[in-house]
Design an enzyme around this catalytic site. Structure first.
Site, mmCIF file in Angstrom:
data_model
loop_
_atom_site.group_PDB
_atom_site.id
_atom_site.type_symbol
_atom_site.label_atom_id
_atom_site.label_comp_id
_atom_site.label_asym_id
_atom_site.label_seq_id
_atom_site.Cartn_x
_atom_site.Cartn_y
_atom_site.Cartn_z
ATOM 1 N N TYR A 22 0.751 -1.069 0.066
ATOM 2 C CA TYR A 22 0.106 0.135 0.207
ATOM 3 C C TYR A 22 0.849 1.121 0.461
ATOM 4 O O TYR A 22 0.588 2.731 0.091
ATOM 5 C CB TYR A 22 -1.008 0.369 1.325
ATOM 6 N N HIS A 78 -14.962 -7.197 0.793
ATOM 7 C CA HIS A 78 -15.641 -9.269 -0.126
ATOM 8 C C HIS A 78 -16.562 -9.633 0.759
ATOM 9 O O HIS A 78 -16.885 -10.606 0.003
ATOM 10 C CB HIS A 78 -13.842 -9.593 0.559
ATOM 11 N N HIS A 98 -9.452 0.211 -5.152
ATOM 12 C CA HIS A 98 -8.022 -0.545 -4.456
ATOM 13 C C HIS A 98 -7.233 -0.377 -4.964
ATOM 14 O O HIS A 98 -6.767 0.079 -6.064
ATOM 15 C CB HIS A 98 -8.897 -2.318 -4.315
ATOM 16 N N SER A 100 -4.679 -2.139 -4.556
ATOM 17 C CA SER A 100 -3.010 -3.349 -4.625
ATOM 18 C C SER A 100 -4.516 -3.990 -5.961
ATOM 19 O O SER A 100 -5.756 -3.443 -5.507
ATOM 20 C CB SER A 100 -3.127 -4.200 -3.191
HETATM 21 C C1 DQA Z 1 -7.486 -3.094 -0.427
HETATM 22 C C2 DQA Z 1 -7.989 -4.472 -0.954
HETATM 23 C C3 DQA Z 1 -8.467 -4.983 -0.529
HETATM 24 O O1 DQA Z 1 -8.774 -6.791 -0.306
HETATM 25 C C4 DQA Z 1 -7.765 -5.493 1.493
HETATM 26 O O2 DQA Z 1 -9.015 -5.770 2.160
HETATM 27 C C5 DQA Z 1 -7.212 -3.618 1.869
HETATM 28 C C6 DQA Z 1 -7.178 -2.700 0.860
HETATM 29 C C7 DQA Z 1 -6.782 -1.833 -1.826
HETATM 30 O O3 DQA Z 1 -6.920 -0.885 -1.409
HETATM 31 O O4 DQA Z 1 -5.778 -2.710 -1.876
HETATM 32 O O5 DQA Z 1 -7.681 -3.538 3.292
HETATM 33 O O6 DQA Z 1 -9.071 -2.483 -0.267
#
Ligand code: DQA
Length: 139
Positions: A22, A78, A98, A100
């Site tokens: 992140y 999720h 997201h 990621s």
């Molecule tokens: C997220 C991806 C999610 O799977 C994870 O639980 C996060 C961050 C992302 O920004 O990549 O907390 O949303």
């Protein structure tokens, strides 16, 4: 344009947790960069670790006059049918974000219960995922 950026659970830890995934910038720093990018727009930034509070914020979006919501629900993505229903209940478009690339990570991250009721999904571009998602409202 009035844009609402919502970050969900654990996103307040950005810059401190899993830096390889992140990044090293805090959410406040990222939000300041987003605000600078959209300096001619009105941006509101909201973060909560509580599912119901995110639903309440989504419910308020129409009467607060927002044109679009950029939502990174974190892990709620999720499994939160409550957030999914809150998105479906409002007539303001929501783009799922997201940082990621969730599809290149663990299997449980491949499934989103929100995507179906969102206008679109952007993932994998780090902090720029937020900017790309918000730019979509200008097309
Ligand atoms: C997220 C991806 C999610 O799977 C994870 O639980 C996060 C961050 C992302 O920004 O990549 O907390 O949303």
């Amino acid at each position: 344009m009035k844009l609402l950026f919502i970050n969900g659970v654990n996103l307040n830890m950005t810059g401190m947790r899993e830096k390889g995934v992140y990044g090293t910038e805090t959410l406040d720093v990222i939000n300041a960069e987003i605000a600078a990018h959209f300096k001619n727009d009105t941006c509101k930034f909201y973060q909560s670790n509580f599912e119901g509070d995110i639903c309440t914020e989504l419910q308020k979006a129409p009467k607060d006059g927002f044109d679009g919501v950029i939502l990174n629900a974190g892990a709620f993505t999720h499994y939160s049918y409550a957030i999914r229903d809150a998105i479906a209940a409002i007539n303001v478009p929501v783009v799922e974000v997201h940082m990621s690339n969730v599809h290149s990570r663990e299997e449980f991250r491949h499934k989103s219960v929100l995507s179906e009721v969102c206008k679109g999904v952007i993932c994998g571009f780090g902090k720029n995922s937020y900017i790309l998602a918000a730019e979509s409202f200008k097309l």
